[in-house]
Enzyme design. Sequence first.
Site, PDB file in Angstrom:
ATOM      1  N   GLY A  79     -77.758  37.232  16.336  1.00 34.00           N
ATOM      2  CA  GLY A  79     -77.546  37.903  17.612  1.00 34.00           C
ATOM      3  C   GLY A  79     -77.206  36.891  18.682  1.00 34.00           C
ATOM      4  N   CYS A  80     -77.557  37.200  19.893  1.00 34.46           N
ATOM      5  CA  CYS A  80     -77.250  36.339  21.027  1.00 34.46           C
ATOM      6  C   CYS A  80     -77.803  34.930  20.803  1.00 34.46           C
ATOM      7  CB  CYS A  80     -77.853  36.943  22.294  1.00 34.46           C
ATOM      8  SG  CYS A  80     -77.662  35.921  23.748  1.00 34.46           S
ATOM      9  N   PHE A  81     -76.935  33.927  20.890  1.00 32.72           N
ATOM     10  CA  PHE A  81     -77.408  32.559  20.627  1.00 32.72           C
ATOM     11  C   PHE A  81     -78.387  32.084  21.680  1.00 32.72           C
ATOM     12  CE2 PHE A  81     -72.748  31.402  21.786  1.00 32.72           C
ATOM     13  CZ  PHE A  81     -72.957  31.495  23.159  1.00 32.72           C
TER      14      PHE A  81
ATOM     15  N   CYS B 205     -80.941  33.648  22.506  1.00 28.80           N
ATOM     16  CA  CYS B 205     -82.262  34.064  22.011  1.00 28.80           C
ATOM     17  C   CYS B 205     -82.784  33.176  20.883  1.00 28.80           C
ATOM     18  CB  CYS B 205     -82.209  35.500  21.505  1.00 28.80           C
ATOM     19  SG  CYS B 205     -81.941  36.734  22.785  1.00 28.80           S
TER      20      CYS B 205
END
Length: 175
Positions: free
Chosen positions: A10-12, A14
């Site tokens: 997912g979002c890097f 995070c």
Amino acid sequence: MSKIAVLGGGCFWCVEPVFNQLKGVTQVLPGYAGGKTENPSYEEVCGKATGHIEVVQVRFDPSQISFDDLLMVFFTVHDPTTVDRQGNDIGPQYASAVFCQDEEQREAVQNIIPEVERALGVPVVTQIRGADRFWPAEPEHQNYYELNPTQGYCQFVIRPKVAAFRDRFKALIKK
């Protein structure tokens, strides 16, 4: 001798702060892999036409932390059961993927997925891909969480993930 793992969770923003805290991890770079566009920008990747996935490139010392331990953390800090989605982040750039750097990594991923499926009780959709060109993200995306702790996304999305990780993996955290 260090090794590299390339993980799309997912979002890097995070996953980068989690891997930065692990013993044996010497560098974590957010970036992009798996697409057709050379040297893509964040905006291009978010446009969903490049084929790239947001990833982190994790450089680690296997004498201090195993690839299996990295995988256990990886499968815990994101949802490997949703296609192209992590919570409210939706799109192909948020796919769950492991870009295996060698056959040993591929076997490790193939062996751990059934364990994760048993633990979660649902199928895992994580893509098992081969090594691919890694494109570092722009400087403003590196260490994003550490540099922007009061930003809303950091407070309400990333901070709880980091706290849950710290509770579960105390033994793996750098002193």
